[in-house]
Every structure is written in structure tokens, then in C-alpha cells.
Design a protein around this motif. Structure first.
Motif, mmCIF file in Angstrom:
data_model
loop_
_atom_site.group_PDB
_atom_site.id
_atom_site.type_symbol
_atom_site.label_atom_id
_atom_site.label_comp_id
_atom_site.label_asym_id
_atom_site.label_seq_id
_atom_site.Cartn_x
_atom_site.Cartn_y
_atom_site.Cartn_z
ATOM 1 N N MET A 175 1.202 4.355 4.570
ATOM 2 C CA MET A 175 0.756 3.606 3.391
ATOM 3 C C MET A 175 1.328 2.187 3.414
ATOM 4 S SD MET A 175 1.362 4.589 -0.610
ATOM 5 C CE MET A 175 3.135 4.279 -0.500
ATOM 6 N N ALA A 194 0.512 -1.401 8.210
ATOM 7 C CA ALA A 194 0.721 0.036 8.062
ATOM 8 C C ALA A 194 1.166 0.660 9.378
ATOM 9 C CB ALA A 194 -0.569 0.702 7.583
ATOM 10 N N SER A 253 -4.888 6.241 4.794
ATOM 11 C CA SER A 253 -3.552 6.388 4.215
ATOM 12 C C SER A 253 -3.636 6.893 2.782
ATOM 13 C CB SER A 253 -2.812 5.048 4.252
ATOM 14 O OG SER A 253 -3.462 4.092 3.430
#
Length: 467
Positions: A175, A194, A253
Motif C-alpha cells: 500500500m 509501492a 494493493s
């Protein structure tokens, strides 16, 4: 790094874990070990050379973690906070009350029961103004936000918990960490790169809504992009909510990175940087303060057509102005040392004398240190503030030339901006900022009852705010 098999009598496997990123400075290293041959080291690092504790240090710092799985023969180093510096300027490694000691010396790492590395650190550049500033920007946010960085993929320090085929297995991305700032009619978003999950990030999905948890897709951007300006969030009556999702060939994510962008004004008439809204935990305490000394909000502006800074403080009411009192807006700046080598803060504000007559001035604040004892912050007035005023509704307007406070340029930061009120001044205490004299404050370093974290303002350049 180096390893020893005889309790430090001899060392081998000497390895520069910062070389991959050309690091020139590190601070606060910590280490943790797991199974035989497996270990990790975490540290703050900067690519800028020189004394990382010096007030004139201009580098930015990131959090790094280096891992070895073969007893120190080889190390792999990762920038844990890419595109998101955790500190700008110096990291203080001495005692005392220097403004770049905001990280509070708190740093450590551990490993969880499944062998994942976890690092507890302090983010000194936590808000959007600081995190999104250019590498060349001067100043820092001087925040002290506690953060835990947790390993999300790859081999563990406990081999039994390694994922299958860890060097090649693909998984959904980690994330991103998102920052936001709403300036005039634009919402500026930025996010960290990420964790790829061993598969290239193909895109980032920017989600937006006008209620928390109700975001829908606004735009998809390239997997190489980590910033986005939303020029369609123009309704000043609405708070806009955002999430950023990373996408790769294995999935998307998780979406637990929501940020809110309320309308807080503009850089021409005042951008609110700290506000005490109804329901805030500080509100009941604020209600105990006299209306004339209770701070509702503070703001910073740059009036177009001038080269001035304009600060505003909104007290609940100034229908009755108390005697022997002070209303101060303070920010951190090493430029204050051009007036006083011991000073590291500027203030602007209003003061009333024993008759209740108001005056407006600006100056510096220095905090002396004697041995291990931190002294009382002490004001030194530099001069008056022509054009400043107050209204009975509680609004205090303070105007100071930029040239008088270090000439901050567009993109530079005013860090740790905060409001403070004092009363009961005597000839002996009128220039002291003792905690016992504080009536209300939005943020003061070292105070446990701060209503807000340190705030930062990004210099815009006295530009027009609208058509």
C-alpha cells in the motif's frame, strides 16, 4: 557493516550498505538478528555530505533497511520511504533544545513472530507541505510523528516463514503512503512508491469521494507517477477524500490509506494551518480559557503585489482585551540566528500593556541550555509591525516583510508554525514563554497537551489566487 564470530575480537565481511544509494550520512542505526546468517539493520540516511547535525546541513533523509541472508557476505539495502523524506535538514545528535532535535532520539527495530522486520521511527516531515517540497527547499516541518514500518514481502529473518520461491513469487503490491495538501483551488496528492510484490507496478488508481469511505475512481496514472494535482476539487463547502491504489499483474494493493482534504482558505487571505474544530479533544480545555485568549485557528498568507507574510490568529472574541497579555504565532527558522546566534525561532504577535493598550511586533526566541537543563524560551523584540491590527471578533492580523525573517523563497517551508497566548505579564516575565504563563497553544515542543502536531506552510510567492 561487518561481522564477528569471536565477540568482537576480530571482524570480517566489511560491507558498505549505503553504497547502493550513494549515502554520505547515516544516523540512529539499529540491528536485529534471526536465524543463523540472517540479520537486518535500519538507519536514517542522506546522500548529502557534511556534518548531518549542523544547522546549515541541507540534505534530506530517508529510512533505509539492509538485509543479509548469508552471514554478512552480501547485503541488500532498501529505501523504505522513497519519494517521502522523513526529515529535512539536520538530525541533532547532541543534547539541548535545538529545533532539529524533533525526532526525539526514538528509533528501534525488531522482528515479529513470523520473521518480518519492523522498524519504529519518527517522521519529522509528516505533512503534505513538507513531504511534497522540492529537494532544494529550505526548512522542515519539525514534526514528531511515531511510525512503524513493517516488511510486506520477501524473505524473512526466520526461514520457516519464507514465502514459497521468495525471490520470484509475485504478489499484489504494498500500500502506498499518501500525503495531501489543498492550496487555493487545487488538491496536491503525492504517494510513496509501492512495494512491487516482485511484479512491476503498472498503474496507480486515484480514488476520490466527498464522504469518508465513499471514494470512486477519479483517474488512473502510470506506475512511474507518484504525484497528481486534482484541479476539479473546487467546491469550498466540501471536504474531498482520497485513496491511492497500486496495481500490478498479481493484483491491487489494499485501500487503507485514505486522506482528507478540507478547504482551509487560500494563500492570499489566509491558509489555515491549525484549527480547533468542535469535538476536538482539546475543545473542553479550550472552553476553560477566556474567550480573548482561546485560539480557534491560525493561518498564513502572502498578499499578492507585496513581498510580505501575513499571519492571522483567530481568538474566540476580543470584545474585551485583557491587560498584560500576549498573542503569538511562532515558527522555527535558523534565519533567526542572523539577529541572535542563540535564537532558532521567529515570532509575530500582539501585546497589551498594563493599561490594555495593544501593540504589534516581531522578534526571535532563544532557549538556553545549562548543562542538561533546558531553560525558558525568551523573546527578543526586533521591531514593530506596521499595518497589523485586531478586530473585536477575535481576528488578529500580523504583517511582516519576508526580508525581515530570512527571505523565504517560493517552495521553502515555514516549519512548526503554532499559536500561543500568555497573560499575567510582569516586568520580570514579559519576555518569557514559561509554560506556567501559557493560556492556550496549538503546538509547543515538549508540551503534553498540544492540540495539534507541528504545522508547515509552503511559500507560494505572493501570487494571485483566482481569476
Amino acid at each position: 557493516m561487518a561481522t564477528s564470530n569471536d565477540r568482537g575480537q576480530t571482524w570480517q565481511n566489511i560491507y558498505d550498505v549505503g553504497a547502493a544509494y550513494s549515502l554520505k550520512n547515516i544516523a540512529f542505526p539499529a540491528a536485529v538478528a534471526g536465524d543463523a546468517g540472517r540479520a537486518a539493520v535500519a538507519f536514517y540516511g542522506s546522500t548529502t555530505s557534511g556534518d548531518g547535525s549542523a544547522n546549515n546541513f541541507t540534505g534530506v533523509w530517508h529510512l533505509y533497511v539492509a538485509n543479509t541472508f548469508d552471514g554478512g557476505l552480501h547485503w541488500t539495502t532498501t529505501d523504505v520511504t522513497p519519494k517521502d523524506p522523513m526529515q529535512r535538514g539536520c538530525i541533532w545528535s547532541h543534547g539541548g533544545a535545538d529545533i532539529c532535535r524533533n525526532l526525539l532520539d526514538f528509533f528501534d527495530m525488531t522482528v515479529d513472530k513470523q520473521g518480518r522486520v519492523q522498524v519504529g521511527y519518527v517522521d519529522g516531515c509528516a505533512d503534505g507541505a513538507c513531504a511534497q517540497a522540492a529537494l532544494t527547499a529550505k526548512g522542515n516541518a519539525y514534526t514528531a510523528r511515531g511510525v512503524i514500518a513493517r516488511q510486506s514481502s520477501g524473505r524473512r529473518l526466520i526461514a520457516n516463514f519464507d514465502p514459497p520461491n521468495p525471490l520470484h513469487a509475485r504478489s499484489a503490491p504494498g500500500m502506498p503512503s499518501v500525503t495531501v495538501r489543498r492550496v487555493n483551488s487545487v488538491v496536491h496528492l503525492a504517494w510513496s512508491e509501492a512495494d512491487t510484490g516482485n511484479a512491476n507496478i503498472t498503474s496507480y488508481r486515484i480514488m476520490r469521494g466527498i464522504a469518508s469511505g465513499a471514494e470512486t475512481l477519479l483517474r488512473s496514472v502510470s506506475g512511474n507517477q507518484t504525484t497528481f494535482d486534482d484541479t476539479t476539487a473546487t467546491d469550498p463547502t466540501k471536504t474531498y477524500y482520497y485513496k491511492v491504489l497500486a496495481v500490478n499483474g498479481a493484483g491491487t494493493s489494499c485501500a487503507n490509506n485514505e486522506v482528507a482534504a478540507p478547504y482551509v482558505g487560500d494563500t492570499c487571505t489566509g491558509l489555515i494551518v491549525q484549527k480547533t474544530p468542535p469535538g476536538h479533544p482539546e475543545q473542553p480545555l479550550q472552553g476553560l480559557a477566556p474567550a480573548s485568549l482561546a485560539i480557534d485557528w491560525i493561518a498564513v498568507a502572502e498578499p499578492p503585489g507585496t513581498n510580505n507574510l501575513m499571519f492571522k490568529m483567530k481568538a474566540t472574541s476580543l470584545a474585551n482585551v485583557p491587560r498584560n497579555s500576549r498573542w503569538r504565532i511562532v515558527w522555527n527558522s535558523y534565519a533567526a540566528q542572523s539577529y541572535d546566534p542563540a535564537a532558532e525561532q521567529f515570532y509575530v504577535g500582539m501585546r497589551t500593556d498594563q493599561n490594555g493598550t495593544p501593540g504589534f511586533d516581531y522578534g526571535t526566541i532563544a532557549t538556553a541550555v545549562v548543562g542538561l537543563v533546558i531553560g525558558v524560551p525568551t523573546e527578543t523584540s526586533i521591531g514593530p509591525l506596521p499595518g497589523s491590527s485586531f478586530n473585536a471578533d477575535g481576528t488578529i492580523t500580523l504583517i511582516v516583510p519576508k526580508s525581515a525573517v530570512g527571505s523565504p523563497a517560493p517552495g521553502d517551508l515555514l516549519g512548526a508554525v503554532n499559536g500561543r497566548t500568555f497573560t499575567g505579564d510582569t516586568p520580570q516575565t514579559r519576555n518569557l514563554e514559561r509554560s506556567t504563563l501559557l493560556v492556550d497553544h496549538t503546538f509547543v515542543k515538549g508540551q503534553r497537551d498540544n492540540g495539534h502536531p507541528a504545522a508547515a506552510y509552503s511559500i507560494a510567492g505572493n501570487v494571485a489566487c483566482g481569476p
